[in-house]
Design a protein around this motif. Structure first.
Motif, PDB file in Angstrom:
ATOM      1  N   ASP A  55       0.864  -1.191   0.000  1.00 26.58           N
ATOM      2  CA  ASP A  55       0.000   0.000   0.000  1.00 26.58           C
ATOM      3  C   ASP A  55       0.896   1.235   0.000  1.00 26.58           C
ATOM      4  O   ASP A  55       1.611   1.486   0.960  1.00 26.58           O
ATOM      5  CB  ASP A  55      -0.881  -0.003   1.264  1.00 26.58           C
ATOM      6  CG  ASP A  55      -1.700   1.276   1.420  1.00 26.58           C
ATOM      7  OD1 ASP A  55      -1.790   2.059   0.439  1.00 26.58           O
ATOM      8  OD2 ASP A  55      -2.242   1.499   2.526  1.00 26.58           O
ATOM      9  N   ASN A  56       0.838   2.016  -1.087  1.00 30.90           N
ATOM     10  CA  ASN A  56       1.676   3.227  -1.133  1.00 30.90           C
ATOM     11  C   ASN A  56       1.022   4.429  -0.451  1.00 30.90           C
ATOM     12  O   ASN A  56       1.586   5.523  -0.456  1.00 30.90           O
ATOM     13  CB  ASN A  56       2.068   3.560  -2.581  1.00 30.90           C
ATOM     14  CG  ASN A  56       0.875   3.878  -3.460  1.00 30.90           C
ATOM     15  OD1 ASN A  56      -0.103   4.481  -3.017  1.00 30.90           O
ATOM     16  ND2 ASN A  56       0.939   3.473  -4.725  1.00 30.90           N
ATOM     17  N   GLN A  57      -0.178   4.228   0.110  1.00 26.01           N
ATOM     18  CA  GLN A  57      -0.860   5.273   0.888  1.00 26.01           C
ATOM     19  C   GLN A  57      -1.075   6.559   0.081  1.00 26.01           C
ATOM     20  O   GLN A  57      -1.148   7.652   0.633  1.00 26.01           O
ATOM     21  CB  GLN A  57      -0.088   5.569   2.186  1.00 26.01           C
ATOM     22  CG  GLN A  57       0.054   4.354   3.086  1.00 26.01           C
ATOM     23  CD  GLN A  57       1.049   4.548   4.213  1.00 26.01           C
ATOM     24  OE1 GLN A  57       1.164   5.654   4.751  1.00 26.01           O
ATOM     25  NE2 GLN A  57       1.779   3.509   4.574  1.00 26.01           N
ATOM     26  N   SER A  58      -1.160   6.421  -1.243  1.00 28.34           N
ATOM     27  CA  SER A  58      -1.343   7.571  -2.148  1.00 28.34           C
ATOM     28  C   SER A  58      -0.168   8.548  -2.085  1.00 28.34           C
ATOM     29  O   SER A  58      -0.330   9.746  -2.302  1.00 28.34           O
ATOM     30  CB  SER A  58      -2.664   8.307  -1.861  1.00 28.34           C
ATOM     31  OG  SER A  58      -3.771   7.438  -2.002  1.00 28.34           O
ATOM     32  N   ASP A  59       1.021   8.024  -1.798  1.00 30.18           N
ATOM     33  CA  ASP A  59       2.244   8.824  -1.665  1.00 30.18           C
ATOM     34  C   ASP A  59       3.258   8.365  -2.714  1.00 30.18           C
ATOM     35  O   ASP A  59       3.724   7.228  -2.667  1.00 30.18           O
ATOM     36  CB  ASP A  59       2.789   8.627  -0.235  1.00 30.18           C
ATOM     37  CG  ASP A  59       4.118   9.359   0.015  1.00 30.18           C
ATOM     38  OD1 ASP A  59       4.849   9.661  -0.952  1.00 30.18           O
ATOM     39  OD2 ASP A  59       4.432   9.606   1.203  1.00 30.18           O
ATOM     40  N   VAL A  60       3.580   9.248  -3.660  1.00 29.82           N
ATOM     41  CA  VAL A  60       4.463   8.881  -4.778  1.00 29.82           C
ATOM     42  C   VAL A  60       5.848   8.455  -4.291  1.00 29.82           C
ATOM     43  O   VAL A  60       6.412   7.473  -4.780  1.00 29.82           O
ATOM     44  CB  VAL A  60       4.599  10.049  -5.793  1.00 29.82           C
ATOM     45  CG1 VAL A  60       5.591   9.699  -6.887  1.00 29.82           C
ATOM     46  CG2 VAL A  60       3.258  10.369  -6.423  1.00 29.82           C
ATOM     47  N   ASN A  61       6.394   9.187  -3.332  1.00 29.21           N
ATOM     48  CA  ASN A  61       7.746   8.850  -2.850  1.00 29.21           C
ATOM     49  C   ASN A  61       7.783   7.479  -2.192  1.00 29.21           C
ATOM     50  O   ASN A  61       8.732   6.706  -2.389  1.00 29.21           O
ATOM     51  CB  ASN A  61       8.247   9.917  -1.872  1.00 29.21           C
ATOM     52  CG  ASN A  61       8.434  11.259  -2.557  1.00 29.21           C
ATOM     53  OD1 ASN A  61       8.817  11.319  -3.722  1.00 29.21           O
ATOM     54  ND2 ASN A  61       8.140  12.330  -1.856  1.00 29.21           N
ATOM     55  N   LEU A  62       6.732   7.165  -1.429  1.00 23.96           N
ATOM     56  CA  LEU A  62       6.640   5.847  -0.800  1.00 23.96           C
ATOM     57  C   LEU A  62       6.516   4.766  -1.874  1.00 23.96           C
ATOM     58  O   LEU A  62       7.135   3.696  -1.782  1.00 23.96           O
ATOM     59  CB  LEU A  62       5.435   5.799   0.151  1.00 23.96           C
ATOM     60  CG  LEU A  62       5.184   4.468   0.868  1.00 23.96           C
ATOM     61  CD1 LEU A  62       6.398   4.029   1.677  1.00 23.96           C
ATOM     62  CD2 LEU A  62       3.950   4.555   1.757  1.00 23.96           C
TER      63      LEU A  62
END
Length: 384
Positions: free
Chosen positions: A62-69
């Motif tokens: 799950d990237n949590q809607s975070d591009v860097n993650l």
């Protein structure tokens, strides 16, 4: 609990998807589509390589809607989890960043979540996409505008400042010009914007009768709700996303009526594939399992898994270079449509214009002709 491959022979597909955060509502289409496709292909005997059957396994973050993650997670999938091949995230700005990881490590990524032309204009060799180019999303809609009676006199082009929506706008401008439509407004707004009152007041004051809007689902919902509260009703509006999705129509209820949209896919018995049988059966299985209808995001997600499996079988190997070369020359029929990537790694399926007509999502315009009469012009909010 640490994650381990179930069997040494498993072929592991890795992806990072938005399961939480602002775009999780669309991200779940990919989680569910990937899982359903993996389970279906495994139930049909898995991947056949050199006379042996291998099961597919899915490793999902799950990237949590975070591009860097998301970028960090794709790096982890390749360097630590040692997945065989990659599936993509949702949204063009994610695919743009994450595909750089695939390119760096030379592991093919097939993704049906990013349509921006930017993704495919960098000369990358390891990224393949099943969404039609963003630059052509409004192509069929502009053709339809010319056929409407009365023809719209003033058009507004509104778009968010992310990779997908900028590509949509860049492709739509010349199409409107060639079609002879004066563009009364050409406005960029910030991603995740919630206040559209100034754009709506301009639409009213400039006499705009056709609005073409590129954005994500929450932005479109806010736009429609504020259009109603401010009493702004152009003759028609069309949105790049939202309209095909059951959630969008549920969120707006009757206020979704008259909205135009587009889709490269609708469930049809004519779309055959070797695993599900056809797209109608796929849609029924998807709804039965997950409790909501699939749209083109889900269908493209399944096509991504099918493309990797077909390429592995054609190559007779999971070797990333051989799979990459097999993807480049792939030709097969999926439940999403015919899959054949161009030299940049993209496919181009025509967009069908759809419209919410009461309780029905109607196919209105396809292949330069009306399939069903559109509800046009849109009545004022007070006259509904």
């Amino acid at each position: 609990m640490p994650w381990h491959r179930a069997v040494a022979q498993d072929v592991v597909l890795g992806a990072s998807v938005q399961l939480t955060g602002p775009v999780a509502n669309t991200g779940r289409y990919y989680r569910d589509a990937y899982q359903l496709a993996v389970d279906k292909i495994n139930a049909r005997g898995g991947v056949k390589l050199g006379g042996q059957s291998h099961k597919l396994a899915l490793k999902l973050y799950d990237n949590q809607s975070d591009v860097n993650l998301s970028v960090r997670q794709y790096t982890e999938l390749v360097t630590q989890d040692k997945v065989n091949l990659l599936l993509g995230p949702f949204a063009s700005n994610f695919a743009l960043a994450d595909s750089a990881v695939a390119e760096k490590y030379q592991i093919p990524m097939v993704q049906g979540g990013g349509a921006s032309d930017q993704i495919f204009s960098r000369g990358f060799r390891y990224i393949f996409g099943t969404l039609a180019p963003a630059s052509n999303y409004f192509g069929s809609t502009v053709e339809m505008l010319k056929a409407l009676k009365p023809v719209p006199k003033a058009v507004a082009l509104l778009y968010a400042d992310d990779a997908f929506d900028v590509s949509v706008a860049e492709g739509t401008r010349p199409k409107l010009k060639r079609a002879g439509f004066p563009v009364a407004m050409d406005e960029r707004y910030s991603t995740n914007a919630s206040d559209f009152s100034s754009l709506l007041s301009q639409i009213k004051s400039k006499g705009v009768d056709a609005v073409l809007m590129a954005g994500h689902e929450t932005e479109i919902l806010n736009f429609v709700r504020q259009a109603k509260s401010l009493g702004v009703s152009p003759a028609m509006y069309s949105f790049t996303v939202g309209v095909p999705s059951e959630d969008f129509r549920k969120a707006l209820g009757k206020d979704a009526d008259f909205a135009f949209g587009m889709t490269a896919w609708l469930p049809s018995a004519q779309l055959k594939d070797r695993w599900f049988g056809d797209a109608e059966r796929f849609a029924q299985e998807y709804k039965a399992r997950f409790g909501y209808d699939p749209d083109y995001h889900a269908a493209s997600g399944v096509a991504d898994v099918e493309a990797l499996v077909q390429a592995m079988e054609n190559a007779g190997s999971t070797d990333p270079q051989r799979v990459r070369d097999a993807l480049a020359s792939l030709r097969f029929n999926s439940l999403y449509g015919p899959i054949a990537f161009n030299a940049q790694g993209q496919i181009d399926l025509p967009q069908v214009v759809i419209q919410v007509q009461g309780d029905v999502l109607a196919k209105v315009y396809e292949a330069n002709r009306f399939v069903k009469p559109p509800k046009y012009p849109m009545p004022a909010w007070t006259a509904r």
